[in-house]
Scaffold this motif. Sequence first.
Motif, mmCIF file in Angstrom:
data_model
loop_
_atom_site.group_PDB
_atom_site.id
_atom_site.type_symbol
_atom_site.label_atom_id
_atom_site.label_comp_id
_atom_site.label_asym_id
_atom_site.label_seq_id
_atom_site.Cartn_x
_atom_site.Cartn_y
_atom_site.Cartn_z
ATOM 1 N N LEU A 119 25.630 -160.324 -61.891
ATOM 2 C CA LEU A 119 27.142 -160.412 -60.692
ATOM 3 C C LEU A 119 28.206 -160.306 -62.037
ATOM 4 N N ARG A 120 28.197 -160.132 -63.188
ATOM 5 C CA ARG A 120 28.750 -160.044 -63.937
ATOM 6 C C ARG A 120 29.978 -159.169 -63.195
ATOM 7 N N GLY A 121 29.592 -157.661 -62.662
ATOM 8 C CA GLY A 121 30.455 -156.888 -62.199
ATOM 9 C C GLY A 121 31.766 -157.155 -61.252
ATOM 10 N N ALA A 122 30.945 -158.270 -60.250
ATOM 11 C CA ALA A 122 30.952 -158.697 -59.247
ATOM 12 C C ALA A 122 32.637 -160.406 -59.963
ATOM 13 N N ALA A 123 31.965 -160.502 -60.712
ATOM 14 C CA ALA A 123 33.280 -161.539 -61.199
ATOM 15 C C ALA A 123 34.176 -160.462 -61.970
ATOM 16 N N ALA A 124 34.182 -159.266 -62.959
ATOM 17 C CA ALA A 124 34.905 -158.452 -63.319
ATOM 18 C C ALA A 124 35.737 -158.064 -62.417
ATOM 19 N N THR A 125 35.248 -157.488 -60.852
ATOM 20 C CA THR A 125 36.446 -156.773 -59.939
ATOM 21 C C THR A 125 37.019 -158.442 -59.036
ATOM 22 N N TRP A 126 36.877 -159.457 -59.736
ATOM 23 C CA TRP A 126 37.696 -160.721 -58.912
ATOM 24 C C TRP A 126 39.060 -160.589 -59.911
ATOM 25 N N ASP A 127 39.021 -159.999 -61.293
ATOM 26 C CA ASP A 127 39.770 -159.915 -62.920
ATOM 27 C C ASP A 127 40.980 -159.443 -62.265
ATOM 28 N N GLY A 128 40.920 -158.219 -61.650
ATOM 29 C CA GLY A 128 41.690 -157.590 -60.701
ATOM 30 C C GLY A 128 42.873 -158.339 -59.850
ATOM 31 N N HIS A 139 45.276 -159.989 -58.308
ATOM 32 C CA HIS A 139 46.869 -160.302 -58.849
ATOM 33 C C HIS A 139 47.480 -159.925 -60.116
ATOM 34 N N GLY A 140 46.616 -158.645 -60.106
ATOM 35 C CA GLY A 140 46.786 -158.219 -61.545
ATOM 36 C C GLY A 140 46.319 -158.537 -62.493
ATOM 37 N N GLY A 141 45.192 -159.715 -62.625
ATOM 38 C CA GLY A 141 44.036 -159.108 -63.638
ATOM 39 C C GLY A 141 44.753 -160.010 -64.935
ATOM 40 N N ALA A 142 44.891 -161.528 -65.026
ATOM 41 C CA ALA A 142 45.210 -162.187 -65.379
ATOM 42 C C ALA A 142 44.042 -162.472 -66.787
ATOM 43 N N ALA A 143 44.429 -162.484 -67.780
ATOM 44 C CA ALA A 143 43.969 -161.924 -69.336
ATOM 45 C C ALA A 143 43.243 -163.205 -69.920
ATOM 46 N N GLU A 144 42.534 -162.747 -70.431
ATOM 47 C CA GLU A 144 41.484 -164.469 -70.623
ATOM 48 C C GLU A 144 42.197 -164.899 -71.631
ATOM 49 N N GLY A 145 42.814 -165.994 -71.549
ATOM 50 C CA GLY A 145 43.584 -167.291 -72.372
ATOM 51 C C GLY A 145 44.881 -167.116 -72.361
ATOM 52 N N ASN A 146 45.526 -166.435 -71.794
ATOM 53 C CA ASN A 146 46.863 -166.213 -71.115
ATOM 54 C C ASN A 146 47.100 -167.476 -70.978
ATOM 55 N N SER A 147 48.121 -167.488 -71.969
ATOM 56 C CA SER A 147 48.865 -169.544 -71.963
ATOM 57 C C SER A 147 49.610 -169.846 -70.871
ATOM 58 N N ASP A 148 50.281 -168.267 -70.432
ATOM 59 C CA ASP A 148 51.305 -169.016 -69.119
ATOM 60 C C ASP A 148 50.932 -168.399 -67.852
ATOM 61 N N LEU A 149 49.689 -168.679 -67.979
ATOM 62 C CA LEU A 149 48.819 -168.998 -66.808
ATOM 63 C C LEU A 149 47.702 -169.982 -66.728
ATOM 64 N N ARG A 150 48.705 -171.676 -66.102
ATOM 65 C CA ARG A 150 47.599 -172.506 -66.180
ATOM 66 C C ARG A 150 47.840 -173.004 -64.741
ATOM 67 N N VAL A 151 46.972 -173.202 -64.764
ATOM 68 C CA VAL A 151 46.858 -174.550 -63.468
ATOM 69 C C VAL A 151 47.025 -175.870 -63.550
ATOM 70 N N PRO A 152 48.228 -176.338 -62.721
ATOM 71 C CA PRO A 152 48.363 -177.890 -63.237
ATOM 72 C C PRO A 152 47.789 -179.022 -62.667
#
Length: 158
Positions: free
Chosen positions: A125-134, A136-149
């Motif tokens: 399922l990792r390949g499917a998870a990687a597809t989700w990364d794409g 909305h522009g593929g938010a990078a892991e650990g990106n501090s600009d994108l936080r869940v309120p």
Amino acid sequence: MEKDTKSLAGERDLPLPSPVLAALRAFRALQAKERLALGEAYTASGYVLVHETGEAFTIKQLRRRTYRLMQLLGLRRVRLYDARSSCFTYLANNGVPDHLLARWAGHTNVKTTKRWYVKPDVEDLRGAAATWDGLHGGAAEGNSDLRVPPAEPYGQHD
């Protein structure tokens, strides 16, 4: 024990993958040496997996040798029949169309192959998870600009 195929779909010719063909050729060469060394004592059984004397392995002997080889190679021990599912899952995950999977399995119904032999696990399922990364522009892991309120308390919204 030998038994006939369950259906005519089981009566099929299959092309051999290159590594399998190479291994079988090497094994045939070894068997030729064993046959020459034993002469008339060698039994030409017609089977591929045989003892040094040419006698066919029983299922129990084949299973034991396979488990010993798995242990020697540091592989996880799996039942031989379960390896069939692993192979079909691998083929499915690598884009082999369903109708070809069924043909390879010797099934007349694609649903049989998919239901009983294609079993994706978490790693698959990792390949499917990687597809989700794409998305909305593929938010990078650990990106501090994108936080869940933080969630609002229940019942407190505008």
